[in-house]
Design a protein around this motif. Structure first.
Motif, PDB file in Angstrom:
ATOM      1  N   PRO A  47       0.815  -1.225   0.000  1.00 58.69           N
ATOM      2  CA  PRO A  47       0.000   0.000   0.000  1.00 58.69           C
ATOM      3  C   PRO A  47       0.843   1.267   0.000  1.00 58.69           C
ATOM      4  O   PRO A  47       0.445   2.272  -0.588  1.00 58.69           O
ATOM      5  N   VAL A  48       1.998   1.217   0.652  1.00 58.38           N
ATOM      6  CA  VAL A  48       2.882   2.383   0.699  1.00 58.38           C
ATOM      7  C   VAL A  48       3.360   2.731  -0.709  1.00 58.38           C
ATOM      8  O   VAL A  48       3.361   3.897  -1.111  1.00 58.38           O
ATOM      9  N   ARG A  49       3.732   1.698  -1.454  1.00 56.37           N
ATOM     10  CA  ARG A  49       4.183   1.920  -2.837  1.00 56.37           C
ATOM     11  C   ARG A  49       3.056   2.509  -3.684  1.00 56.37           C
ATOM     12  O   ARG A  49       3.269   3.456  -4.447  1.00 56.37           O
ATOM     13  N   HIS A  50       1.857   1.947  -3.550  1.00 56.45           N
ATOM     14  CA  HIS A  50       0.733   2.444  -4.345  1.00 56.45           C
ATOM     15  C   HIS A  50       0.365   3.880  -3.980  1.00 56.45           C
ATOM     16  O   HIS A  50       0.049   4.690  -4.864  1.00 56.45           O
ATOM     17  N   LEU A  51       0.411   4.217  -2.692  1.00 53.87           N
ATOM     18  CA  LEU A  51       0.100   5.589  -2.273  1.00 53.87           C
ATOM     19  C   LEU A  51       1.159   6.565  -2.790  1.00 53.87           C
ATOM     20  O   LEU A  51       0.838   7.677  -3.221  1.00 53.87           O
ATOM     21  N   SER A  52       2.424   6.145  -2.733  1.00 53.34           N
ATOM     22  CA  SER A  52       3.508   6.988  -3.247  1.00 53.34           C
ATOM     23  C   SER A  52       3.340   7.219  -4.749  1.00 53.34           C
ATOM     24  O   SER A  52       3.490   8.351  -5.238  1.00 53.34           O
ATOM     25  N   ASP A  53       2.999   6.150  -5.482  1.00 54.79           N
ATOM     26  CA  ASP A  53       2.780   6.276  -6.933  1.00 54.79           C
ATOM     27  C   ASP A  53       1.568   7.160  -7.222  1.00 54.79           C
ATOM     28  O   ASP A  53       1.579   7.962  -8.169  1.00 54.79           O
ATOM     29  N   ALA A  54       0.509   7.015  -6.412  1.00 50.68           N
ATOM     30  CA  ALA A  54      -0.698   7.838  -6.607  1.00 50.68           C
ATOM     31  C   ALA A  54      -0.363   9.316  -6.435  1.00 50.68           C
ATOM     32  O   ALA A  54      -0.801  10.160  -7.227  1.00 50.68           O
ATOM     33  N   ARG A  55       0.397   9.621  -5.397  1.00 48.51           N
ATOM     34  CA  ARG A  55       0.795  11.018  -5.158  1.00 48.51           C
ATOM     35  C   ARG A  55       1.590  11.572  -6.342  1.00 48.51           C
ATOM     36  O   ARG A  55       1.330  12.692  -6.803  1.00 48.51           O
ATOM     37  N   HIS A  56       2.522  10.776  -6.847  1.00 48.84           N
ATOM     38  CA  HIS A  56       3.346  11.197  -7.989  1.00 48.84           C
ATOM     39  C   HIS A  56       2.469  11.459  -9.216  1.00 48.84           C
ATOM     40  O   HIS A  56       2.646  12.459  -9.923  1.00 48.84           O
ATOM     41  N   LEU A  57       1.501  10.569  -9.456  1.00 48.12           N
ATOM     42  CA  LEU A  57       0.623  10.719 -10.621  1.00 48.12           C
ATOM     43  C   LEU A  57      -0.305  11.921 -10.487  1.00 48.12           C
ATOM     44  O   LEU A  57      -0.575  12.618 -11.473  1.00 48.12           O
ATOM     45  N   ILE A  58      -0.777  12.188  -9.277  1.00 50.19           N
ATOM     46  CA  ILE A  58      -1.627  13.369  -9.049  1.00 50.19           C
ATOM     47  C   ILE A  58      -0.845  14.648  -9.347  1.00 50.19           C
ATOM     48  O   ILE A  58      -1.342  15.552 -10.029  1.00 50.19           O
ATOM     49  N   VAL A  59       0.387  14.707  -8.843  1.00 52.28           N
ATOM     50  CA  VAL A  59       1.241  15.879  -9.080  1.00 52.28           C
ATOM     51  C   VAL A  59       1.453  16.103 -10.576  1.00 52.28           C
ATOM     52  O   VAL A  59       1.504  17.239 -11.054  1.00 52.28           O
ATOM     53  N   ASN A  60       1.545  14.984 -11.320  1.00 55.17           N
ATOM     54  CA  ASN A  60       1.799  15.077 -12.762  1.00 55.17           C
ATOM     55  C   ASN A  60       0.532  15.083 -13.611  1.00 55.17           C
ATOM     56  O   ASN A  60       0.601  15.005 -14.836  1.00 55.17           O
ATOM     57  N   GLY A  61      -0.621  15.159 -12.952  1.00 58.54           N
ATOM     58  CA  GLY A  61      -1.875  15.312 -13.672  1.00 58.54           C
ATOM     59  C   GLY A  61      -2.450  14.050 -14.279  1.00 58.54           C
ATOM     60  O   GLY A  61      -3.404  14.117 -15.071  1.00 58.54           O
ATOM     61  N   ASP A  62      -1.894  12.883 -13.929  1.00 59.46           N
ATOM     62  CA  ASP A  62      -2.433  11.619 -14.455  1.00 59.46           C
ATOM     63  C   ASP A  62      -3.458  11.085 -13.447  1.00 59.46           C
ATOM     64  O   ASP A  62      -3.171  10.217 -12.625  1.00 59.46           O
ATOM     65  N   TYR A  63      -4.672  11.617 -13.526  1.00 61.57           N
ATOM     66  CA  TYR A  63      -5.689  11.298 -12.517  1.00 61.57           C
ATOM     67  C   TYR A  63      -6.255   9.890 -12.674  1.00 61.57           C
ATOM     68  O   TYR A  63      -6.586   9.249 -11.670  1.00 61.57           O
ATOM     69  N   ASN A  64      -6.352   9.403 -13.894  1.00 60.03           N
ATOM     70  CA  ASN A  64      -6.820   8.026 -14.081  1.00 60.03           C
ATOM     71  C   ASN A  64      -5.831   7.028 -13.475  1.00 60.03           C
ATOM     72  O   ASN A  64      -6.224   6.061 -12.811  1.00 60.03           O
ATOM     73  N   GLY A  65      -4.551   7.289 -13.712  1.00 59.06           N
ATOM     74  CA  GLY A  65      -3.514   6.433 -13.126  1.00 59.06           C
ATOM     75  C   GLY A  65      -3.538   6.508 -11.607  1.00 59.06           C
ATOM     76  O   GLY A  65      -3.356   5.497 -10.915  1.00 59.06           O
ATOM     77  N   ALA A  66      -3.772   7.712 -11.082  1.00 65.02           N
ATOM     78  CA  ALA A  66      -3.815   7.902  -9.626  1.00 65.02           C
ATOM     79  C   ALA A  66      -4.979   7.129  -9.006  1.00 65.02           C
ATOM     80  O   ALA A  66      -4.833   6.516  -7.936  1.00 65.02           O
ATOM     81  N   ILE A  67      -6.117   7.148  -9.668  1.00 59.48           N
ATOM     82  CA  ILE A  67      -7.289   6.406  -9.176  1.00 59.48           C
ATOM     83  C   ILE A  67      -6.994   4.915  -9.113  1.00 59.48           C
ATOM     84  O   ILE A  67      -7.340   4.234  -8.137  1.00 59.48           O
ATOM     85  N   LYS A  68      -6.317   4.394 -10.139  1.00 58.09           N
ATOM     86  CA  LYS A  68      -5.963   2.966 -10.145  1.00 58.09           C
ATOM     87  C   LYS A  68      -5.045   2.642  -8.965  1.00 58.09           C
ATOM     88  O   LYS A  68      -5.214   1.628  -8.282  1.00 58.09           O
ATOM     89  N   GLU A  69      -4.061   3.511  -8.736  1.00 56.54           N
ATOM     90  CA  GLU A  69      -3.123   3.270  -7.631  1.00 56.54           C
ATOM     91  C   GLU A  69      -3.841   3.345  -6.277  1.00 56.54           C
ATOM     92  O   GLU A  69      -3.548   2.563  -5.361  1.00 56.54           O
TER      93      GLU A  69
END
Length: 202
Positions: free
Chosen positions: A37-59
């Motif tokens: 979960p830590v990895r997925h949350l970290s990836d979600a944060r990175h994707l949100i910052v970069n505007g990839d909201y669909n990817g962030a939702i998946k994470e």
């Protein structure tokens, strides 16, 4: 001949599925799975910052799924904290979907999620220590330490950061003592459990 073969195949498939579920229930939680979960949350944060909201939702979905896996291996108190953290993450996900993300909601959700996972890992560490498995106890305590360090990115006040850092120092001290001792090291689990719960419920 065909009519009897189909029900037989179904019985075999269902039996294999049941055996797989039984094995999953009795399998021990690995440290790698506990950190997912830590990895997925970290990836979600990175994707949100970069505007990839669909990817962030998946994470976020993957993080919540892994958190529910961890719930199966911990006590009712940790599971309750995890469920509340999942509810906060679901709010963030809804905000992302409706293009109305509130940064303070995200920070609160991620902070609570990471500390809830840390709390669960600490509970599992204590269980392993009670079973006399010092090595596994140390590994899950190290996970607690890493998860709390990760949560510092999401603190919303200096006062909360100071409190988090105090608990992290306490965890580090426990780890040092566990590593230095040749015997099973006993620590004040109730005290640090209370400290972590105060952070989650803040």
């Amino acid at each position: 001949m065909k009519t009897t073969a189909i029900p037989s195949m179904l019985v075999i498939i269902v039996s294999i599925g049941i055996l797989h579920l039984v094995n999953m229930i009795h399998d021990e939680l690995t440290i790698e799975r506990a950190m997912e979960p830590v990895r997925h949350l970290s990836d979600a944060r990175h994707l949100i910052v970069n505007g990839d909201y669909n990817g962030a939702i998946k994470e976020l979905d993957d993080a919540m799924m892994e958190m529910r896996v961890i719930e199966q291996y911990t006590d009712s108190s940790s599971a309750a904290h995890m469920e509340r953290a999942v509810e906060d993450l679901e709010i963030v996900e809804r905000e992302i979907r409706s293009d109305s993300l509130v940064v303070t909601d995200l920070n609160k959700a991620f902070f609570n999620a990471l500390n809830s996972i840390a709390h669960a890992c600490m509970t599992i560490s204590e269980h392993n220590l009670d079973q006399g498995d010092r090595y596994k106890a140390m590994r899950f305590m190290n996970a607690t330490f890493a998860e709390m360090i990760a949560s510092l990115k999401f603190v919303n006040s200096d006062e909360l950061k100071h409190r988090e850092e105090k608990v992290i120092a306490h965890v580090r001290e426990i780890l040092d003592n566990m590593e230095a001792s040749e015997y099973t090291y006993r620590f004040d689990y109730d005290h640090i459990n209370h400290e972590l719960e105060e952070l989650i419920e803040k």
